[in-house]
Design a protein around this motif. Structure first.
Motif, PDB file in Angstrom:
ATOM      1  N   GLN A   1       0.838  -1.196   0.000  1.00 57.32           N
ATOM      2  CA  GLN A   1       0.000   0.000   0.000  1.00 57.32           C
ATOM      3  C   GLN A   1       0.877   1.252   0.000  1.00 57.32           C
ATOM      4  N   LYS A   2       1.935   1.202   0.832  1.00 55.84           N
ATOM      5  CA  LYS A   2       2.785   2.370   1.003  1.00 55.84           C
ATOM      6  C   LYS A   2       3.667   2.613  -0.224  1.00 55.84           C
ATOM      7  N   GLU A   3       4.303   1.543  -0.679  1.00 56.77           N
ATOM      8  CA  GLU A   3       5.296   1.671  -1.770  1.00 56.77           C
ATOM      9  C   GLU A   3       4.653   1.865  -3.138  1.00 56.77           C
ATOM     10  N   PHE A   4       3.592   1.063  -3.396  1.00 63.22           N
ATOM     11  CA  PHE A   4       3.027   1.070  -4.761  1.00 63.22           C
ATOM     12  C   PHE A   4       1.593   1.589  -4.785  1.00 63.22           C
ATOM     13  N   SER A   5       1.103   1.999  -3.656  1.00 70.59           N
ATOM     14  CA  SER A   5      -0.323   2.316  -3.462  1.00 70.59           C
ATOM     15  C   SER A   5      -1.235   1.296  -4.155  1.00 70.59           C
ATOM     16  N   LEU A   6      -0.943   0.017  -3.880  1.00 70.17           N
ATOM     17  CA  LEU A   6      -1.764  -1.088  -4.376  1.00 70.17           C
ATOM     18  C   LEU A   6      -2.436  -1.739  -3.178  1.00 70.17           C
ATOM     19  N   SER A   7      -3.756  -1.944  -3.276  1.00 74.93           N
ATOM     20  CA  SER A   7      -4.403  -2.636  -2.158  1.00 74.93           C
ATOM     21  C   SER A   7      -4.534  -4.109  -2.486  1.00 74.93           C
ATOM     22  N   ALA A   8      -3.845  -4.913  -1.702  1.00 73.82           N
ATOM     23  CA  ALA A   8      -3.881  -6.364  -1.915  1.00 73.82           C
ATOM     24  C   ALA A   8      -5.027  -6.957  -1.126  1.00 73.82           C
ATOM     25  N   ARG A   9      -5.534  -8.079  -1.638  1.00 70.06           N
ATOM     26  CA  ARG A   9      -6.594  -8.782  -0.905  1.00 70.06           C
ATOM     27  C   ARG A   9      -6.024 -10.075  -0.357  1.00 70.06           C
TER      28      ARG A   9
END
Lengths: 260, 322
Positions: B246-254
């Motif tokens: 979330q912090k590095e790539f602003s990707l929300s993983a499930r």
């Protein structure tokens, strides 16, 4: 109407075709009544004497029409088991999804089962002369008609039950509790006269009693022993079995149409 | 009229349980339309209602212009049906099965004989036409059933799980027939399946779950809903990695059971970046181009469950038996 007739024809044809492809069924069909007739008939006639019968009268002669009635009963009712088979093996769905009314399928089944019963009865009739039973062409023809009515109503009875049965075991159970009493109370093995009153009333409400009686009426039409052989007039018998055929085929068509 | 099937708010209750819960859709003439969903989702029930084998609790459906309630006989004449389990008479020959079917559907004798020869040729069973069906393999039976379903020239062919239990080669063979049929006869085909790869053959797919349609589109359209590629990975500390992503790539993983899943644009380029950012953290990683599986997963939050469970159980069962 042609569509319905075709459907009845197809269902009938399939049952008959399948019957001729199963050798064990053919052997069983001939073997079972022969066993009853030869072993039980002979055994019983050695020890029993018919109530009021003159000396020299063979019990076998009394049993013979009863055995024909029995064969028709068993074969007809059990032929309806094919509905349970078809449900289990899927073929029933093929028929139910076809554009034919369900009642036509039920009628086709009834005619199919009756045909097989008639085959069996015919074979038994051919054995008759060898047992010293005299048959004329008229007797045989009238017997055929009567036997067909009986077979048709009993197959319909089988269909009523089979329409509600999901499993073979269930069908067998019901059949044993229904078919055996129907058979024992029909007077096929012993006459109605001289039994306990409660049993006599049961025998009087068993529709098969009238079927067996009709067969005897025809068999012994010319016989001096006619009076001790039959219980009712042929007209009464015919009325009851025809009524039974009508009621049962209607119920069979209804049950089959509303089967799950 | 371009729609051969129209279904409105169809409901079917079995002792209080809604097996089909308000389904509406249309199928246009000549389309291959698929119902995709797990076992027990209501696919077969809907199909049985359309084939007039079950009466709906409420709602209405029209097939080939005929109301399924008012004119079941007409509907039955317009459809061909291939059930999940075989409905052939195994004690009759292939030809006899076809002949009986033809008589039930009131096809005149001469036409029937011609069509029998034609369909037997089409499914390549001409040489075995006089053998008892009992002696046929699973694939041959299925082919014969398809042939039988076509002999009365239906407008719609229903196929309930047409390739279940068949080997991959036979499966693709049967699909060739289906495509061929549509091309030659302009037939509409309505099928149910729980095989994702099989659903790809359809023009349009309705994804059905718990008696409701959760999505209805072309296979490509459905896959576009998932978004980008899917990366699935097994990591040591799910929570920490999730925050990091979330912090590095602003990707929300499930989180799914053992694994983390994330959607990205170009997955094959992103994986090396991920690995170098998280040295020693990733135990397993895989890249998925979107499939219908993913669509199903996204829409319902789970995989087509029976497939997963069944295959595990089957594998176990097989081992035990040996």
């Amino acid at each position: 109407m042609t569509r319905e007739l075709k459907a009845i024809y197809v269902i009938w044809l399939r049952d008959v075709l399948r019957f001729f492809r199963e050798k064990p069924r053919i052997i069983g069909m001939i073997g079972q009544p022969l066993l009853y007739l030869l072993i039980m008939g002979n055994g019983l006639s050695a020890t029993l004497r018919l109530h009021g019968a003159p000396p020299g009268f063979s019990y076998l002669e009394f049993m013979y029409p009863g055995i024909i009635g029995m064969s028709v009963l068993f074969t007809s009712v059990y032929s309806a088991i094919s509905i349970v088979w078809d449900r289990e093996f899927g073929f029933l769905k093929e028929v139910l999804v076809a554009p034919v009314p369900r009642w036509a399928v039920a009628v086709g089944k009834a005619v199919g089962g009756s045909t097989i019963s008639m085959l069996q009865a015919t074979i038994l009739l051919m054995i008759g002369p060898f047992l010293g039973i005299k048959l004329t062409a008229v007797t045989v023809l009238s017997l055929w008609c009567v036997l067909f009515i009986i077979a048709f109503s009993l197959t319909s009875l089988g269909i009523i039950i089979a329409s509600r049965m999901e499993s073979m075991e269930g069908f067998q159970m019901i059949m044993n509790f229904l078919v055996m009493p129907l058979f024992f109370l029909s007077g096929a093995m012993f006459p109605l006269r001289g039994v306990q009153p409660w049993m006599e009333s049961l025998m009087r409400i068993d529709p098969l009693t009238y079927g067996v009686d009709a067969i005897r009426n025809i068999f012994f039409a010319q016989s001096p022993y006619r009076e001790i052989m039959v219980q009712f007039s042929l007209a009464t018998d015919l009325l009851v079995i025809s009524g039974m055929a009508l009621v049962f085929i209607f119920l069979a068509a209804y049950s089959f149409s509303h089967a799950k | 009229m371009t729609n051969i099937i129209e279904v409105r708010e169809l409901v079917k209750e079995f002792s209080g349980v809604k097996a089909v819960n308000g389904i509406s859709f249309e199928v246009s003439r000549g389309e291959i339309f698929g119902f995709l969903g797990p076992n027990g989702a209501g696919k077969s029930t809907t199909m049985k209602i359309l084939a007039t084998l079950l009466k709906p609790t409420s709602g209405y459906a029209v097939l080939n212009g005929l109301d399924i309630r008012a004119n079941p006989q007409g509907v039955r004449q317009s459809i061909g049906m291939v059930f999940q389990e075989t409905t052939l008479d195994e004690k009759l020959t292939a030809r006899e099965n076809l002949m009986f079917h033809g008589l039930l559907y009131n096809i005149p004798g001469k036409a029937l004989r011609e069509r029998m020869t034609k369909v037997l040729g089409m499914v390549e069973l001409t040489e075995r036409q006089d053998s008892l069906v009992r002696t046929f393999s699973g694939g041959m039976k299925r082919r014969l059933e398809i042939a039988r379903g076509l002999i009365h020239y239906p407008k719609v062919l229903f196929l309930d799980e047409p390739t279940v239990g068949l080997d991959p080669q036979t499966r693709s063979h049967i699909w060739e027939y289906i495509h061929e049929l549509r091309k030659q006869e302009g037939l509409t085909i309505f099928l149910t399946t729980h095989y994702m790869d099989e659903a790809e053959n359809c023009d349009r797919i309705a994804i059905i779950d718990h008696g409701q349609i959760v999505a209805l589109d072309t296979p490509a359209g459905l896959k576009a809903q998932v978004g980008g590629d899917l990366i699935r990975m097994v990591v040591k500390d799910k929570h920490r990695i999730k925050e990091l992503l979330q912090k590095e790539f602003s990707l929300s993983a499930r989180e799914f059971a053992e694994e983390l899943q994330l959607e990205t644009g170009k997955g094959e380029e992103f994986i090396p970046v991920l690995i170098s950012k998280l040295p020693g953290q990733i135990q397993a990683i895989s890249l998925h181009k979107p499939t219908l599986d993913d669509v199903f997963l996204k829409l319902t939050g789970r995989e087509i469950r029976e497939e997963v469970v069944n295959s595990k159980w089957l594998a176990k069962g097989r081992r035990w038996r040996k």
